[in-house]
Scaffold this active site. Structure first.
Site, PDB file in Angstrom:
ATOM      1  N   ASP A  99      -5.190  -0.309  -2.656  1.00 24.80           N
ATOM      2  CA  ASP A  99      -4.320   0.343  -3.781  1.00 24.80           C
ATOM      3  C   ASP A  99      -4.056  -0.779  -4.569  1.00 24.80           C
ATOM      4  O   ASP A  99      -3.874  -2.203  -4.042  1.00 24.80           O
ATOM      5  CB  ASP A  99      -2.935   0.768  -3.094  1.00 24.80           C
ATOM      6  CG  ASP A  99      -2.302   1.927  -3.909  1.00 24.80           C
ATOM      7  OD1 ASP A  99      -2.142   1.626  -4.989  1.00 24.80           O
ATOM      8  OD2 ASP A  99      -1.828   2.935  -3.211  1.00 24.80           O
ATOM      9  N   ASP A 195      -2.287   2.223  -9.264  1.00 22.09           N
ATOM     10  CA  ASP A 195      -0.931   2.764  -9.228  1.00 22.09           C
ATOM     11  C   ASP A 195      -0.494   2.649 -10.842  1.00 22.09           C
ATOM     12  O   ASP A 195      -0.631   1.644 -11.646  1.00 22.09           O
ATOM     13  CB  ASP A 195      -0.186   1.684  -8.306  1.00 22.09           C
ATOM     14  CG  ASP A 195       1.345   2.040  -8.223  1.00 22.09           C
ATOM     15  OD1 ASP A 195       1.088   3.189  -7.429  1.00 22.09           O
ATOM     16  OD2 ASP A 195       2.319   1.547  -8.745  1.00 22.09           O
ATOM     17  N   GLU A 237      -3.718   6.216 -11.501  1.00 22.98           N
ATOM     18  CA  GLU A 237      -2.578   7.115 -11.283  1.00 22.98           C
ATOM     19  C   GLU A 237      -2.221   7.420 -12.489  1.00 22.98           C
ATOM     20  O   GLU A 237      -1.668   6.534 -12.912  1.00 22.98           O
ATOM     21  CB  GLU A 237      -1.555   6.822 -10.438  1.00 22.98           C
ATOM     22  CG  GLU A 237      -0.724   7.624  -9.866  1.00 22.98           C
ATOM     23  CD  GLU A 237       0.637   7.010  -9.483  1.00 22.98           C
ATOM     24  OE1 GLU A 237       1.416   7.787  -8.966  1.00 22.98           O
ATOM     25  OE2 GLU A 237       0.858   6.115  -9.684  1.00 22.98           O
ATOM     26  N   HIS A 310       1.278  10.652  -0.855  1.00 20.88           N
ATOM     27  CA  HIS A 310       2.467  10.040  -0.384  1.00 20.88           C
ATOM     28  C   HIS A 310       3.649  10.245  -1.212  1.00 20.88           C
ATOM     29  O   HIS A 310       4.708   9.731  -0.861  1.00 20.88           O
ATOM     30  CB  HIS A 310       2.261   8.515  -0.056  1.00 20.88           C
ATOM     31  CG  HIS A 310       2.044   7.697  -1.217  1.00 20.88           C
ATOM     32  ND1 HIS A 310       1.076   7.990  -2.131  1.00 20.88           N
ATOM     33  CD2 HIS A 310       2.800   6.681  -1.846  1.00 20.88           C
ATOM     34  CE1 HIS A 310       1.157   7.211  -3.175  1.00 20.88           C
ATOM     35  NE2 HIS A 310       2.096   6.299  -2.911  1.00 20.88           N
ATOM     36  N   ASP A 311       3.480  10.621  -2.400  1.00 21.48           N
ATOM     37  CA  ASP A 311       4.687  10.969  -3.262  1.00 21.48           C
ATOM     38  C   ASP A 311       5.214  12.462  -3.436  1.00 21.48           C
ATOM     39  O   ASP A 311       6.222  12.652  -4.027  1.00 21.48           O
ATOM     40  CB  ASP A 311       4.482  10.461  -4.599  1.00 21.48           C
ATOM     41  CG  ASP A 311       4.141   8.789  -4.825  1.00 21.48           C
ATOM     42  OD1 ASP A 311       4.794   8.214  -4.021  1.00 21.48           O
ATOM     43  OD2 ASP A 311       3.206   8.369  -5.582  1.00 21.48           O
TER      44      ASP A 311
END
Ligand code: GLC
Ligand code: CA
Length: 529
Positions: A99, A195, A237, A310-311
């Site tokens: 990440d 990210d 993302e 995970h969000d």
């Protein structure tokens, strides 16, 4: 011209390290824990791991607030553990995708500690300082500007106030990031998940955050400085991406990223905003997925395919039926997603049908986004019940409860006290049972590896009832039909094609006037009837 890439063949698996496997009883998942589960991932068949952040961090946002990009958080292990993870994964043909969180750092990063010392500090301009705040809001509630008493200016934070935004206009920032990326590339990683990368071109004074004018110039510069020639998977993302923007990011000719995560299918199901909750509209889902399939091919870009991360709340709970039809709805979502063109991503626990994990009090909530929203919502007149209902519907802790490995204490996640409680359903839902959901994923992953039609075939929507997602994939004269009843209702499907061979799922005897059970899904090779 089609250029084949390794990420066209594989399915990726996202690990949220805090919640995957604890190895030393402190209740927090760690890198040695991940290493101990590589054989499990290898039996599933995945070709890569997207590892959520394991870097040094005060953990204000569970590692998305990084204080040292070239160090591992002690609670997750050491750099030696990390190197071992890369090596052990490689032995199993699994690449580690790190990440990359470079829109912001932690307020404990050495650059920020320096920057806040004085207006003339050499790192001052690594961040974004203004005398007066404007109307920009933080994703985590409230103003995006935080007053810093020492130098009497405000700094920008699009997330928590402990996540100051980096100033990408500053050439020194960019070079420092590329250098750090090379540090990781040299360790033999398989790529980067980037990210909120669409925010790095922001123009704060114009209140433009996403898709700023220099975004793609920065990504091309980054590619040349840190990615080119290494055969890496890069996935950005990008919450606001359209297919047109996706082509800018992922067209091979442009030398930016391999692919992006688009969120249109996610945000389309929100009532007004995220916190107003989700609904699931199959017609909307079909239309959005179909549009992205038709717009992006391997020549002009590439899709990523996901329903969980995970969000997000667990899709089984948000859109599926996590009660009577848990297994069937999990299989139906997997089947219709994984046979599309693009690179599929599985989020830990998805392959065993893990579900949301409701709380009854605010004291049980860990996630900073949920806690900040709750404070705000309570102040603006929402009741405690409404706030808890909102968090249970969409809060990020839903997906972050520990991985359910087996029916022993704490689901085999830890011998200590887990940092976030294990979902109470772990005795029934766990990986040791290797149930039919796991087998479906295993089979879908194997099918993708072996069949170019899944990777490269054309996509065509097939007219069907509102509740049924049906499409045809065509490759080198052969045709494949995918049908999924994404509802609790009995539905119907009719086609003049004949089933030559069922590839996965339960296909009806005849495709002509078939009755589909709730969540029935299948794929078959077809021929003109
Ligand atoms: C991304 C991450 C999320 C994080 C945020 C700030 O959206 O996926 O978990 O909180 O960025 O880094
Ligand atoms: Ca641990």
């Amino acid at each position: 011209m089609l250029e084949k890439k390794w990420w066209h063949d594989v399915v990726m698996y996202q690990i949220y390290p805090r919640s995957f496997q604890d190895s030393n009883g402190d209740g927090i998942g760690d890198i040695p824990g991940i290493i101990s589960r590589l054989d499990y991932l290898s039996s599933l068949g995945v070709g890569g791991i997207w590892l959520s952040p394991v870097y040094a961090s005060p953990m204000d946002d569970n590692g998305y607030d990084i204080s040292d990009y070239e160090a591992i958080a002690p609670e997750f292990g050491t750099m030696a553990d990390m190197e071992q993870l890369i090596a052990e994964a490689k032995k199993r043909n699994i690449r580690i995708v790190m990440d990359l969180v470079v829109n912001h750092t932690s307020d404990e990063h050495a650059w920020f500690i320096e920057a806040r010392q004085s207006k003339t500090n050499q790192y001052r301009d690594f961040y974004i300082w203004r005398d007066e705040p404007n109307a920009l809001k933080s994703t985590f509630s409230g103003s995006a500007w935080q007053f810093d008493a020492l130098t009497k200016q405000y700094y920008l934070h699009l997330f928590s106030k402990r996540q100051p935004d980096l100033n990408w206009e500053n050439e020194n920032v960019r070079q420092a990031i590329y250098k750090m990326m090379n540090f990781w590339v040299d360790k033999g990683i398989g790529g980067f998940r980037m990210d909120v990368i669409d925010l790095i071109g922001k123009l704060p004074d114009a209140e433009i955050t996403g898709n700023g004018p220099k975004l793609h110039a920065y990504l091309q510069e980054m590619n040349a400085a840190a990615l080119a020639g290494h055969d890496l998977l890069t996935v950005g993302e990008t919450w606001e991406a359209t297919p047109e923007l996706a082509k800018l990011y992922s067209s091979p000719a442009r030398q930016e990223l391999s692919m992006i995560f688009q969120f249109e299918h996610i945000t389309a199901m929100w009532h007004e905003t995220k916190w107003a909750g989700n609904y699931f509209s199959v017609p909307k889902f079909k239309a959005i997925m179909g549009k992205w399939q038709q717009e992006l091919s391997a020549e002009n870009g590439w899709n990523s395919l996901f329903l969980n991360n995970h969000d997000l709340p667990r899709v089984l709970s948000a859109w599926g039926n996590d009660k009577e039809k848990r297994v069937e709805s999990a299989q139906a979502f997997a089947l219709c997603l994984h046979l599309l063109r693009g690179t599929p991503y599985i989020y830990q626990g998805e392959e065993i049908g893990m579900t949301n994990c409701p709380v009854t009090t605010l004291a049980e909530v860990d996630d900073i986004e949920s806690r900040n929203w709750a404070n705000d919502a309570l102040k603006t007149g929402h009741t405690q019940e409404e706030v808890i209902a909102g968090i249970n519907a969409v809060g990020r802790d839903n997906a972050r409860t520990p991985m359910q490995w087996d029916a022993t204490d704490n689901a085999g996640f830890t011998s200590g006290t887990p940092w976030l409680p294990v979902n109470a359903n772990y005795k029934r839902i766990n990986a040791a049972q290797k149930g039919s959901i796991f087998e479906t994923y295993q089979k879908l992953i194997a099918l993708r590896k072996e069949n170019d039609w899944i990777k490269y075939g054309d996509f065509e929507p097939v007219t069907s009832e509102a509740t049924v997602f049906a499409y045809l994939r065509t490759y080198q004269e052969k045709k494949y039909l995918i049908v999924a009843n994404l509802s609790d209702e009995t539905s119907h499907f009719s086609s003049s094609y004949k089933n030559r061979q069922t590839l996965i799922g339960a296909a009806p005897e005849s495709l002509n006037a078939a009755v589909l059970a709730p969540w029935q899904a299948f794929a078959c090779e077809v021929e003109v009837g």
